[in-house]
Motif scaffolding. Sequence first.
Motif, PDB file in Angstrom:
ATOM      1  N   ASN A  16       0.776  -1.364  -0.062  1.00 37.53           N
ATOM      2  CA  ASN A  16       0.108  -0.053   0.104  1.00 37.53           C
ATOM      3  C   ASN A  16       0.914   1.255   0.226  1.00 37.53           C
ATOM      4  N   ALA A  17       1.907   1.030   0.139  1.00 36.38           N
ATOM      5  CA  ALA A  17       2.945   2.520   0.180  1.00 36.38           C
ATOM      6  C   ALA A  17       4.410   1.945   0.120  1.00 36.38           C
ATOM      7  N   ARG A  19       8.003   2.476   1.624  1.00 37.80           N
ATOM      8  CA  ARG A  19       8.463   3.057   2.855  1.00 37.80           C
ATOM      9  C   ARG A  19       9.959   3.451   2.812  1.00 37.80           C
ATOM     10  N   VAL A  52       1.457   2.412  -6.000  1.00 37.76           N
ATOM     11  CA  VAL A  52       0.907   2.767  -4.614  1.00 37.76           C
ATOM     12  C   VAL A  52       0.661   4.168  -4.686  1.00 37.76           C
ATOM     13  N   ALA A  54       0.887   6.267  -1.692  1.00 35.33           N
ATOM     14  CA  ALA A  54       1.522   6.595  -0.312  1.00 35.33           C
ATOM     15  C   ALA A  54       2.822   6.500  -0.157  1.00 35.33           C
ATOM     16  N   LYS A 103       2.797  11.430  -4.369  1.00 31.65           N
ATOM     17  CA  LYS A 103       2.097  10.379  -3.325  1.00 31.65           C
ATOM     18  C   LYS A 103       1.582  11.258  -2.061  1.00 31.65           C
ATOM     19  N   ALA A 201      -2.497   4.103   4.830  1.00 31.35           N
ATOM     20  CA  ALA A 201      -2.047   3.863   3.528  1.00 31.35           C
ATOM     21  C   ALA A 201      -2.947   3.194   2.424  1.00 31.35           C
ATOM     22  N   ASN A 205      -4.603   4.119  -0.937  1.00 34.31           N
ATOM     23  CA  ASN A 205      -4.261   3.456  -2.000  1.00 34.31           C
ATOM     24  C   ASN A 205      -5.438   3.019  -3.145  1.00 34.31           C
TER      25      ASN A 205
END
Length: 265
Positions: A16-17, A19, A52, A54, A103, A201, A205
């Motif tokens: 979802n993101a 990092r 994604v 985020a 994002k 996130a 998403n």
Amino acid sequence: MPVSNYKDITYEVGANAVRITINRPEVFNAFRTQTVEELIDAFKRADEEKSVNAVIFGGAGDKAFCTGGDQKVHMSEDGLYGPRGLVGLPIEELQSAIRDCRKVVIARVQGFAIGGGNVFCTICDLTIASEKAQFGQVGPKVGSVDPGFGTAYLARLVGEKKAREIWFLCRRYKADEALAMGLINKVVPHDQLDAECETWAAEINALSPTAIAIAKRSFNADSENIRGLSYLGIAAVKGYYQSDESKEGVKAFNEKRKPDFKKFV
């Protein structure tokens, strides 16, 4: 810059993101020139990641998100961090990279967010904090200041009076205080921080990436003049960093003593 070549940060694309994590827990995730250069590259890389919507921006370890510039490497032979940017490291480029990233950038704060770390929380689109988190500024204590987003934009978030209090008193604020003043979005139990960030996130998403990008640029447009103020202010800070007064703050910090700024006034 290949991801495998990062020394000060880690970069991972999750479900979802993206990092992005400062990986210098031994110095409370304080940044140096290498860190800033890698973060700029990482946020530009994340901007192009299509899977994604985020970015979760955090710091390694359990004690700190980020505590600002690494004072032990702050003063090089020319009185600055290094060869890049107006003050020896391209902090203004990093701030722009976070704002310009299409994002939604979520700051994940598990501990100290002090100095430049507090500025990152100010600039990020959203901030989720552990109940153990602490926020605040130390610039005037160590002969430093953020003359753009860390001051003018902070005032938009928490109000003029509170922003001045944060900078003029250099106090620390607990997570619930930061939430009450509007600096952060949510406080959760320490062991639920990662799950909460992932939940936010995941919700982001599921949305339209183009709509999110347009919304973010619209929000940014309203405060875009602060970018100009920041560049002018940092140019002034360059001269300040070369002064004996500013150097006294760094020396006192490294020598673990109270600085004597008045003798230079």
